[in-house]
Design an enzyme around this catalytic site. Structure first.
Site, PDB file in Angstrom:
ATOM      1  CE  LYS A 257      -1.891   2.519   3.187  1.00 34.17           C
ATOM      2  NZ  LYS A 257      -1.884   3.866   2.524  1.00 34.17           N
TER       3      LYS A 257
ATOM      4  CB  ALA B 140       1.931   7.680   0.965  1.00 31.20           C
ATOM      5  CD  GLU B 141      -5.801   9.189   1.804  1.00 33.18           C
ATOM      6  OE1 GLU B 141      -6.973   9.503   1.552  1.00 33.18           O
ATOM      7  OE2 GLU B 141      -5.353   9.123   2.972  1.00 33.18           O
TER       8      GLU B 141
ATOM      9  CB  CYS C 200      14.291   8.810   7.136  1.00 33.39           C
ATOM     10  SG  CYS C 200      12.532   8.471   6.948  1.00 33.39           S
TER      11      CYS C 200
ATOM     12  CD  GLU D 153      11.757  12.212  10.556  1.00 30.38           C
ATOM     13  OE1 GLU D 153      12.517  11.714   9.718  1.00 30.38           O
ATOM     14  OE2 GLU D 153      10.725  11.656  10.968  1.00 30.38           O
TER      15      GLU D 153
END
Length: 475
Positions: free
Chosen positions: A175, A177-178, A282, A378
């Site tokens: 899946k 990300a939207e 990240c 972050e």
């Protein structure tokens, strides 16, 4: 024919039975560019059954057959690079030159690496470890893998996920990300020409869709790249069924700059490592920790270089980076800036750029303390924070004093110091006099709240296998 982006299940396009869709927004303009299906329980069930059926045969494919399939996917991706870049840039706003010149080539290289790795499984030598018995090790695929990818590098993270999983003989339900499903759907369509139906399935949707694939009883491993919060939620859901986990979560990378560092070279490397992809990385080296004797000079150099960084449209060849990915992320980042403590000094940036889209100016902030929100969180934006230290011990304490442990860098000419720092820093990757370079052969993954498990390298392939001991009586 519907223009809604569809799932890819068993090699076929599938729309949600209940007709639910989500809007796809161009982060450059903030305007809708299309819609994507939002999968529910029926679509997740169909994907899982397709993956489970395909696993029965794909697990028995020889390493050479898996290699051929991954090489074909890599070749297909390279051949359709322009089309893939169109989709990736439309949903992320990234500079097209970066996607074509850096990201897609790395994706192709990663697939080719795992194609080779598929033929080089390792284990202990077969031998008589017990009198009268011969033992050997089998490395086997885990089974169906549920995978969830983020919006900062939609295509690359999908490749990092499917490469080792497929090389090891697993099947996948992924899946994306939207907000950024397009390039993953295109990747699945490219892969469908090389893989048996059901080996790679892509379901689109929101957090509820993600929860459905994590909690479904079929997958035996769940892998997510995302925030620490999302990783904890996935771990909690997966624990009820004792699923294996592979978590690549948030980072908050410190950049230690010592008094003997080459200041211009360090500043150049820090800017590149912090502002790449608008800081939505990240491993972004956004948390600079500088020796007090060179602190002011470094801040001045960083400020001058940051001020020259340009946001721009995907087609702008001179743009250094594009917008943040979505409106929620923009508001989160602006909130961090609005809540800066009084002791902080903003040297450049600190604001939104324009009224359309989700652009943030390149920003340098000094005078910060270890417990300030913008230091501990972050950021995931083109923002550099700078702190000061006096001793090596203080530098290490500041660097390690956050919950995350993904990546760090050290800038010094002192080789012995560099080695001490690389040992003392509690991070899964440490760069010396550089920041952010990656190689498919080397592992990428962190400690603490940055998760566990490795992407890239043979270590990632091992994460997607299970070890079986077979012992035969011979006497």
């Amino acid at each position: 024919m519907s223009t809604t982006l569809a799932d890819v299940i068993g090699g076929e396009d599938v729309l949600a039975a209940d007709g639910r869709t989500s809007s796809l927004i161009d982060p450059v303009t903030g305007e809708q560019t299309g819609t994507a299906t939002v999968s529910g329980a029926a679509e997740v069930e169909a994907a899982m059954q397709a993956a489970a059926t395909a696993f029965a045969t794909w697990r028995k494919a020889t390493p050479a057959q898996r290699q051929d399939a991954l090489l074909a996917i890599a070749d297909g991706l390279a051949a359709r690079a322009e089309e893939v870049a169109d989709v990736e840039c439309r949903e992320t706003g990234k500079p097209r030159a970066v996607v074509l010149g850096e990201e897609i080539p790395m994706c192709v290289d990663t697939l080719r690496f795992f194609a080779g790795a598929a033929r080089h499984l390792e284990g202990k030598a077969a031998a008589e470890y017990l009198d009268g018995h011969t033992s050997w090790i089998r490395r086997e695929p885990v089974g169906v893998c549920a995978q969830i990818t983020p919006w900062n590098y939609p295509l690359m993270m999908a490749v990092w996920k499917i490469g080792p999983a497929l090389a090891a003989g697993n099947t996948v339900v992924l899946k994306p990300a939207e907000t950024t499903p397009g390039s993953t759907v295109l990747l699945a369509r490219i892969a469908a020409t090389a893989l048996p139906a059901g080996v790679l399935n892509v379901v689109l949707g929101d957090r509820d869709t993600g929860r459905l694939i994590v909690e479904h009883p079929v997958p035996r491993l769940v892998s997510i790249t995302g925030s620490t919060r999302a990783g904890i939620q996935v771990a909690r859901s997966a624990s009820t069924d004792l699923k294996r986990l592979h978590l690549e979560l948030g980072g908050n990378a410190p950049v230690l700059v010592f008094d003997d560092a080459d200041i211009p070279a360090a500043a150049e490397g820090i800017i590149a490592g912090a502002f790449l992809n608008a800081g939505q990385d990240c491993t972004a080296g956004n948390r600079v920790i500088a020796h007090s004797s060179i602190h002011d000079a470094l801040v001045a150099e960083l400020t001058a270089r940051a001020a020259k960084q340009r946001t721009g449209l995907p087609a702008d060849a001179d743009a250094d980076f594009g917008p943040l990915n979505n409106a929620d992320q923009l508001q989160r980042v602006l909130g961090l800036l609005e809540r800066l403590p009084a002791h902080a000094t903003v040297h450049t940036g600190g604001h939104r750029v324009g009224e359309a889209g989700y652009f943030v100016a390149p920003t340098v902030i000094s005078g910060l303390k270890a417990d300030d929100e913008i230091v501990r969180e972050e950021i995931f934006a083109p923002i550099l924070t700078v702190q000061s230290f006096e001793t090596e011990a203080e530098a290490v304490a500041l660097a390690n004093g956050v919950d995350q442990g993904l990546a760090a860098s050290v800038w010094t000419r002192d080789h012995a110091r560099a080695l001490r720092m690389s040992a003392d820093l509690d991070f899964g990757a440490v760069w010396l006099n550089g920041h952010g370079a990656l190689a498919s052969e080397m592992p990428h993954g962190g400690f603490k709240h940055s998760g566990y498990g490795k992407d890239l390298s043979a270590y990632s392939l091992e994460d997607y296998t299970r070890v079986k001991h077979v012992m035969s009586a011979i006497g």
